[in-house]
Enzyme design. Structure first.
Site, PDB file in Angstrom:
ATOM      1  N   SER A 127       0.942  -1.244   0.167  1.00 27.14           N
ATOM      2  CA  SER A 127       0.136   0.051  -0.178  1.00 27.14           C
ATOM      3  C   SER A 127       1.329   1.550  -0.510  1.00 27.14           C
ATOM      4  O   SER A 127       0.647   2.382   0.693  1.00 27.14           O
ATOM      5  CB  SER A 127      -1.504  -0.044   1.091  1.00 27.14           C
ATOM      6  OG  SER A 127      -2.180  -0.901   0.942  1.00 27.14           O
ATOM      7  N   ASP A 171      -7.631  -1.390  -1.008  1.00 27.10           N
ATOM      8  CA  ASP A 171      -9.034  -1.039  -0.175  1.00 27.10           C
ATOM      9  C   ASP A 171      -9.806  -1.230  -1.411  1.00 27.10           C
ATOM     10  O   ASP A 171     -11.287  -1.400  -1.590  1.00 27.10           O
ATOM     11  CB  ASP A 171      -9.076  -0.297  -0.151  1.00 27.10           C
ATOM     12  CG  ASP A 171      -8.703   0.080   1.648  1.00 27.10           C
ATOM     13  OD1 ASP A 171      -8.733  -0.999   1.798  1.00 27.10           O
ATOM     14  OD2 ASP A 171      -8.416   1.024   2.634  1.00 27.10           O
TER      15      ASP A 171
END
Length: 435
Positions: free
Chosen positions: A191, A307
Site C-alpha cells: 500500500s 481497499d
C-alpha cells in the site's frame, strides 16, 4: 457485456471526506503547536472513534455545529498522563496512536472491539520496543496493548510492513516528536500510496520527512506546526459510484478528487478504464462514464490500492471474460479476510471463482439471488451493493455496517441510480415502488 448508454450529463456524487486523510490530519493536528482547523472531515464511526480516542489522550477536538469544521488544539508534544484508550473498530487508532503516546510521558492502554482485537499489532509493538518504549500486548501479539511512555530517542531500525502500511505510518508520524532523527528501512512495503499520502500531509504540518533511499525513510525531530487543512472526498468510497457508473452506462463526477489528490485509491479509475469505461480527470474533479462495454480478460496488481479490489471483484461477473486481481494478500488481515469474503459471496451468487494467498480470479456469469454476508465489513457491503444495481435479488445481512466510513451510502446510491435496485436488508422492491 454490452449495456445501453443514455445520453445524460454527469451526475455529481456526494462523497464524504477521506477517512485516511481525516484520521491522519487529526493526529498531526493533535501533535502540533497550536489550533488547527480540519475542513469537511469525514463524520463516521471510524473517525468519531479516532477523535474520541484522541480525547482520551488529552487532546481537545471541537466540531462546529454543522460538523463541517473540526478545531483541534494541539499538545505540541506527545501526551502526558495515564488512561485507557478505546479504539472501537478503528485500525488506524490502534496503529497510529500507540507511537504518538510513546513519544509522551505516562502509562497508556489501548483496547478495541473483538473485530479489531483479531487484527495483529505485534510488528508495531516490536518496533516501539526497539525505539526504547516499554510495550506489552495481549495473546498472539494483539490488543490490548499497553505503552509505558518516557519519550522515544529515534534512531534507525527495520520495519516489517508486509502486514499493513499502517504500522509504518504510525511510526513515521511519531518521528518529529522524537529526540533525534528517525530512519526506517522497509524491505517490502504494501500500500505504498498511503505512505506517500502520510509524508505529504506531515510536510503540510511542518515536518521534514524524506525517502532518502529506496525503501528508506528519514524523519527529523522538528515537531509540528498547526495548519488549517481541507479534507478531500474519500477516493476509496468514490470507487463504488465510479464502478456503478461503469456498469450502468451512466456518468458520475466527484468534485474535489483531481490530479493533485493525495489518495492513491483514485488510481482505481485506471482499472475501470481497462474495462472500457471512459475516465476524465481534471485539476478539480474526476468523471467516469460507462460506455456500453464491460471488458475482462486481464490481470491487475491492486496491492497498492487493495481497499478497492473488492469493488472490482464484486462487479467482475458482469465482464465478458475473467478478471484476475493479485498482490492483495494483506487484505486478508483487514476488517475481514476480504479475499475469502468476496470468494464466498460470489460463490453464493453462483459465480465461479478461484483464489490463492494473494489473488482472486472471477469468471463471467449471471448472479443468482443471494444474501450477502458482510462480516461487519463496510467495504464488502458497499462493493456488493454496486453489483446489486445490475443483479436481481441481492440483499445484505448487515447494511448498517457502511456507517464505518459512509453512513449515507445506501441513500446516495439510490439518489444517483434511482432506476436500479439498491440492496439493503430483507426484500428488494423496484425503484419505482419505493416511497
Amino acid at each position: 457485456m454490452t449495456i445501453a448508454v443514455p445520453a445524460t450529463p454527469a451526475l455529481d456524487a456526494r462523497i464524504p471526506g477521506s477517512k485516511s486523510l481525516t484520521n491522519r490530519a487529526l493526529l498531526l493536528a493533535a501533535a502540533a503547536d497550536s489550533t488547527s482547523a480540519l475542513g469537511a472531515p469525514l463524520v463516521s464511526v471510524d473517525t468519531t472513534a479516532f477523535r474520541e480516542a484522541l480525547s482520551g489522550l488529552g487532546v481537545r477536538v471541537e466540531p462546529s455545529d454543522d460538523h463541517l469544521v473540526w478545531h483541534v488544539t494541539g499538545l505540541g508534544r506527545g501526551p502526558v498522563g495515564t488512561g485507557t484508550v478505546w479504539c472501537a473498530d478503528a485500525g488506524t487508532a490502534a496503529r497510529f496512536l500507540p507511537p504518538f503516546a510513546a513519544t509522551g510521558l505516562g502509562d497508556f492502554g489501548f483496547e478495541g472491539s473483538d473485530q479489531l482485537t483479531a487484527r495483529p499489532v505485534s510488528p508495531l509493538a516490536h518496533a516501539l520496543r526497539l525505539l526504547g518504549s516499554e510495550v506489552t500486548t495481549g495473546p498472539g501479539g494483539r490488543l490490548p496493548l499497553r505503552v509505558r511512555a518516557q519519550g522515544l530517542d529515534g534512531g534507525a531500525l527495520t520495519v516489517d510492513s508486509t502486514l499493513s502500511s499502517q504500522f509504518l505510518t504510525g511510526l513515521l508520524m511519531a518521528g518529529p516528536l522524537m529526540r533525534r532523527p528517525l530512519t526506517l528501512t522497509v524491505p517490502r512495503l504494501v500500500s505504498r500510496p498511503y505512505i506517500d499520502m502520510t509524508i505529504a500531509l506531515m510536510r503540510r504540518f511542518g515536518a521534514e520527512a524524506d525517502e532518502t533511499a529506496p525503501g528508506e525513510f528519514t524523519v527529523r525531530p522538528t515537531g509540528y506546526r498547526s495548519t488549517d487543512t481541507p479534507i478531500e472526498p474519500d477516493a476509496s468510497t468514490a470507487s463504488y459510484v465510479f464502478a456503478a457508473a461503469a456498469i450502468t452506462g451512466t456518468s458520475v463526477r466527484v468534485a474535489g478528487l483531481g490530479r493533485g489528490s493525495l489518495q492513491g485509491d483514485l488510481r482505481f479509475t485506471e482499472v475501470l478504464a481497462r474495462t472500457g469505461a471512459r475516465v476524465e480527470t481534471t485539476d478539480e474533479a474526476t468523471t467516469v462514464t460507462g460506455t456500453g462495454a464491460f471488458r475482462g480478460g486481464f490481470t491487475v496488481d491492486m496491492g497498492d490500492i487493495s481497499d478497492t479490489f473488492m469493488t472490482l471483484a464484486a462487479i467482475a461477473p458482469l465482464a465478458d471474460a475473467p478478471i484476475t486481481v493479485n498482490g492483495i494478500g494483506h487484505a486478508r488481515l483487514k476488517e475481514s479476510d476480504r479475499i475469502s469474503a468476496v470468494e464466498d459471496n460470489l460463490r453464493a451468487l453462483g459465480i465461479r471463482t478461484e483464489t490463492g494467498h494473494d489473488w482472486i480470479t472471477v469468471h463471467p456469469g449471471t448472479p443468482a439471488p443471494a444474501r450477502i454476508v458482510c462480516h461487519r465489513d463496510h467495504r464488502i457491503a458497499m462493493a456488493f451493493s454496486v453489483l446489486g444495481l445490475r443483479a436481481e435479488g441481492i440483499t445484505l445481512d448487515d447494511p448498517g455496517c457502511v456507517a464505518k466510513t459512509f453512513p449515507g451510502f445506501h441513500e446516495e446510491l439510490h439518489r444517483l441510480f434511482p432506476r436500479h435496485r439498491v440492496p439493503t436488508a430483507g426484500l428488494l422492491v423496484p425503484a419505482e415502488d419505493r416511497s
